[in-house]
Motif scaffolding. Sequence first.
Motif, PDB file in Angstrom:
ATOM      1  N   GLU A 306       0.837  -1.201   0.000  1.00  0.00           N
ATOM      2  CA  GLU A 306       0.000   0.000   0.000  1.00  0.00           C
ATOM      3  C   GLU A 306       0.874   1.254   0.000  1.00  0.00           C
ATOM      4  O   GLU A 306       0.561   2.233  -0.691  1.00  0.00           O
ATOM      5  CB  GLU A 306      -0.930  -0.012   1.218  1.00  0.00           C
ATOM      6  CG  GLU A 306      -1.986  -1.113   1.182  1.00  0.00           C
ATOM      7  CD  GLU A 306      -2.855  -1.038  -0.060  1.00  0.00           C
ATOM      8  OE1 GLU A 306      -3.431   0.047  -0.331  1.00  0.00           O
ATOM      9  OE2 GLU A 306      -2.935  -2.052  -0.775  1.00  0.00           O
ATOM     10  N   ALA A 307       1.957   1.224   0.750  1.00  0.00           N
ATOM     11  CA  ALA A 307       2.856   2.393   0.791  1.00  0.00           C
ATOM     12  C   ALA A 307       3.482   2.639  -0.575  1.00  0.00           C
ATOM     13  O   ALA A 307       3.604   3.790  -1.020  1.00  0.00           O
ATOM     14  CB  ALA A 307       3.937   2.179   1.852  1.00  0.00           C
ATOM     15  N   LYS A 309       2.211   1.787  -3.460  1.00  0.00           N
ATOM     16  CA  LYS A 309       1.151   2.287  -4.344  1.00  0.00           C
ATOM     17  C   LYS A 309       0.864   3.768  -4.087  1.00  0.00           C
ATOM     18  O   LYS A 309       0.469   4.507  -4.993  1.00  0.00           O
ATOM     19  CB  LYS A 309      -0.122   1.459  -4.145  1.00  0.00           C
ATOM     20  CG  LYS A 309      -0.039   0.087  -4.794  1.00  0.00           C
ATOM     21  CD  LYS A 309      -1.060  -0.877  -4.251  1.00  0.00           C
ATOM     22  CE  LYS A 309      -2.480  -0.444  -4.428  1.00  0.00           C
ATOM     23  NZ  LYS A 309      -3.444  -1.472  -3.962  1.00  0.00           N
ATOM     24  N   ASP A 310       1.093   4.207  -2.849  1.00  0.00           N
ATOM     25  CA  ASP A 310       0.878   5.616  -2.508  1.00  0.00           C
ATOM     26  C   ASP A 310       2.051   6.498  -2.928  1.00  0.00           C
ATOM     27  O   ASP A 310       2.069   7.696  -2.637  1.00  0.00           O
ATOM     28  CB  ASP A 310       0.650   5.757  -1.000  1.00  0.00           C
ATOM     29  CG  ASP A 310      -0.698   5.186  -0.563  1.00  0.00           C
ATOM     30  OD1 ASP A 310      -1.573   5.019  -1.426  1.00  0.00           O
ATOM     31  OD2 ASP A 310      -0.858   4.895   0.640  1.00  0.00           O
ATOM     32  N   LYS A 312       5.273   6.076  -2.032  1.00  0.00           N
ATOM     33  CA  LYS A 312       6.362   6.178  -1.061  1.00  0.00           C
ATOM     34  C   LYS A 312       7.507   5.270  -1.478  1.00  0.00           C
ATOM     35  O   LYS A 312       7.354   4.063  -1.577  1.00  0.00           O
ATOM     36  CB  LYS A 312       5.863   5.802   0.338  1.00  0.00           C
ATOM     37  CG  LYS A 312       4.765   6.739   0.849  1.00  0.00           C
ATOM     38  CD  LYS A 312       4.241   6.290   2.209  1.00  0.00           C
ATOM     39  CE  LYS A 312       3.129   7.208   2.683  1.00  0.00           C
ATOM     40  NZ  LYS A 312       2.554   6.741   3.973  1.00  0.00           N
TER      41      LYS A 312
END
Length: 388
Positions: A306-307, A309-310, A312
């Motif tokens: 998720e990080a 994909k964000d 980061k």
Amino acid sequence: MNIKDIKLPELKLPEIHMPDFKLPEIKMPELRIGDLVARIPIIQGGMGVGISLSGLASAVAQQGGIGVIAAAMIGMDEPDISKNPDEANRRALTREIRTARENTDGIIGVNIMVALTNFAEMVKTSIREGADVIFSGAGLPLDLPQYLTEGAKTRLVPIVSSGRAANIICRKWLSKFSYLPDAFVVEGPKAGGHLGFKPEQINDPEFRVERLVGEVVEAVKPFEAEHGMRIPVIAAGGVFTGQDIRSMLELGASGVQMGTRFVATHECDADVRFKQAYVDATESDIEIIKSPVGMPGRAVRSSFIEAVKDGKRKPFTCPFHCIKTCDHTKSPYCIACALTNAKKGKLNHGFAFAGANVHRVKEIVSVRELIESLKAEFEGMGLAPTPA
């Protein structure tokens, strides 16, 4: 006379002897690759960066299947992996093959991705250590036979995703080395890890493994006929139950390769938290990610994914240079480090690759229990299939 006083003669019926009738037994057949004979037609998939090492491979081999050690970054736990990655990986592979040999007299294979920068050295090491089989995918292993040494008995099995790829390999190997593959693994898009398909092909019914099996079986037939040899085709990607194994054999496959089911075993070399991620996964937790190596991959969702994909980035230097197609200057993270962290149970700093059916895994069992349940399902002994 009272009707109750009337005595009827005792009737004796002739004894009828029914012939003994037994339903024909349906047993899992053997899997033959050259002169290698596995008691059951199951190959444990090679799962890289420490998921399938000698522990899992020897347990599967001991139960009659083919156990597979994965060579990809096998030396990640070696103390000198950053300073001397080639030597560290070679040393670790040597140790794992020898340890597996100490623990079983069954069939041991090694999975070596063509995309590895140390592909040649891993192949040479496997042959030198007497691995029974080399499985090779993530690219076409067009030069694999050149590494065979005089007297070597290692069987060579490419992993492909189409009949066309199988045809190309057969022709190349014949023309350059007068050698045909000892078998093929055909891997469909429901497999875990890196996939040999474009993103739009993954859910396209035209590329389902059931169709690909028939395609590869037909592709090898002319070579079998011309050279008088058998080239077994092994189905992989999404095979989950004993009934699935039967279905693949009915389609013409000689065996199956299974990875996801073997992760959730006590003998798997991953941390128990990695295995528990499989048990806890729901269908919505499974996603296709864009891997730094340039291929789509199927994984269990994690905070790490998720990080990324964000947007980061996970800054890193790259001393390993493990995958030819990975441009570490543009990658948001090091996939070798992410997979190593996951293998150690640090899923906040990595992620677990898994097959499309991972959500059907409900418990961690022994390799023996898993194989016995697959046999029972295959043989139709009244056990219900694993619930979807």
